[in-house]
Motif scaffolding. Structure first.
Motif, PDB file in Angstrom:
ATOM      1  N   UNK A   6       3.312   2.486  -0.635  1.00 43.03           N
ATOM      2  CA  UNK A   6       2.185   3.222  -0.058  1.00 43.03           C
ATOM      3  C   UNK A   6       0.856   2.716  -0.606  1.00 43.03           C
ATOM      4  N   UNK A   7       0.778   2.504  -1.906  1.00 42.18           N
ATOM      5  CA  UNK A   7      -0.462   2.008  -2.515  1.00 42.18           C
ATOM      6  C   UNK A   7      -0.790   0.610  -2.002  1.00 42.18           C
ATOM      7  N   UNK A   8       0.215  -0.235  -1.885  1.00 43.31           N
ATOM      8  CA  UNK A   8      -0.010  -1.584  -1.380  1.00 43.31           C
ATOM      9  C   UNK A   8      -0.458  -1.559   0.077  1.00 43.31           C
ATOM     10  N   UNK A   9       0.133  -0.697   0.880  1.00 48.28           N
ATOM     11  CA  UNK A   9      -0.264  -0.596   2.291  1.00 48.28           C
ATOM     12  C   UNK A   9      -1.690  -0.081   2.435  1.00 48.28           C
ATOM     13  N   UNK A  10      -2.079   0.890   1.607  1.00 49.81           N
ATOM     14  CA  UNK A  10      -3.457   1.380   1.660  1.00 49.81           C
ATOM     15  C   UNK A  10      -4.429   0.266   1.278  1.00 49.81           C
ATOM     16  N   UNK A  39     -15.779  -1.163  -3.998  1.00 49.47           N
ATOM     17  CA  UNK A  39     -14.770  -0.159  -3.686  1.00 49.47           C
ATOM     18  C   UNK A  39     -13.448  -0.827  -3.318  1.00 49.47           C
ATOM     19  N   UNK A  40     -13.519  -1.809  -2.467  1.00 51.67           N
ATOM     20  CA  UNK A  40     -12.307  -2.520  -2.041  1.00 51.67           C
ATOM     21  C   UNK A  40     -11.695  -3.266  -3.224  1.00 51.67           C
ATOM     22  N   UNK A  41     -12.536  -3.911  -4.016  1.00 54.35           N
ATOM     23  CA  UNK A  41     -12.050  -4.661  -5.170  1.00 54.35           C
ATOM     24  C   UNK A  41     -11.400  -3.746  -6.206  1.00 54.35           C
ATOM     25  N   UNK A  42     -12.009  -2.596  -6.462  1.00 55.78           N
ATOM     26  CA  UNK A  42     -11.449  -1.655  -7.445  1.00 55.78           C
ATOM     27  C   UNK A  42     -10.085  -1.151  -7.001  1.00 55.78           C
ATOM     28  N   UNK A  43      -9.944  -0.813  -5.723  1.00 57.32           N
ATOM     29  CA  UNK A  43      -8.645  -0.323  -5.263  1.00 57.32           C
ATOM     30  C   UNK A  43      -7.604  -1.432  -5.253  1.00 57.32           C
ATOM     31  N   UNK A  44      -8.005  -2.659  -4.963  1.00 57.21           N
ATOM     32  CA  UNK A  44      -7.073  -3.779  -4.990  1.00 57.21           C
ATOM     33  C   UNK A  44      -6.587  -4.042  -6.413  1.00 57.21           C
ATOM     34  N   UNK A  45      -7.486  -3.961  -7.388  1.00 64.00           N
ATOM     35  CA  UNK A  45      -7.094  -4.130  -8.788  1.00 64.00           C
ATOM     36  C   UNK A  45      -6.170  -3.003  -9.233  1.00 64.00           C
ATOM     37  N   UNK A  46      -6.484  -1.767  -8.817  1.00 66.34           N
ATOM     38  CA  UNK A  46      -5.605  -0.641  -9.120  1.00 66.34           C
ATOM     39  C   UNK A  46      -4.225  -0.858  -8.520  1.00 66.34           C
ATOM     40  N   UNK A  47      -4.178  -1.350  -7.288  1.00 68.42           N
ATOM     41  CA  UNK A  47      -2.900  -1.601  -6.626  1.00 68.42           C
ATOM     42  C   UNK A  47      -2.084  -2.643  -7.383  1.00 68.42           C
ATOM     43  N   UNK A  48      -2.718  -3.703  -7.845  1.00 65.62           N
ATOM     44  CA  UNK A  48      -2.018  -4.737  -8.602  1.00 65.62           C
ATOM     45  C   UNK A  48      -1.528  -4.216  -9.952  1.00 65.62           C
ATOM     46  N   UNK A  49      -2.364  -3.419 -10.623  1.00 67.01           N
ATOM     47  CA  UNK A  49      -1.961  -2.855 -11.917  1.00 67.01           C
ATOM     48  C   UNK A  49      -0.810  -1.867 -11.755  1.00 67.01           C
TER      49      UNK A  49
END
Length: 94
Positions: A6-10, A39-49
């Motif tokens: 779900x996080x990766x899809x978002x 915003x996009x970069x922060x969520x992408x980093x969160x998704x990877x972590x």
């Protein structure tokens, strides 16, 4: 696994819808409005972590299960090591 997907899809959907005009994705000269890049970069980093954290959790999952089994310790270590080989692969990437 469900939460990781779900996080990766978002994260993926945010990448697609960050521009008001789809043409802005490939055309640098197109005009339009886009979301704030941080915003996009922060969520992408969160998704990877989150994905890395879940890799460690899923690789360590066999250990508490095999500790309770009534088999020799050498077999417990062998089974647990074989089942959590993904943890070794993550360590090799780093």
């Amino acid at each position: 696994m469900i939460s990781m997907n779900m996080v990766t899809c978002v994260s993926l959907i945010l990448r697609w819808v960050q521009y008001r005009r789809a043409r802005m994705t490939w055309d640098f000269y197109a005009t339009g409005v886009c979301w704030h890049r941080n915003l996009i970069l922060a969520f992408t980093i969160f998704s990877a972590a989150y994905s890395a954290f879940m890799d460690f959790v899923l690789a360590a999952l066999p250990w508490p299960i095999t500790v309770k089994l009534q088999i020799r310790i050498s077999k417990k270590v062998g089974v647990s090591t074989a089942m959590s080989i993904g943890l070794w692969q993550v360590g090799c990437i780093w």
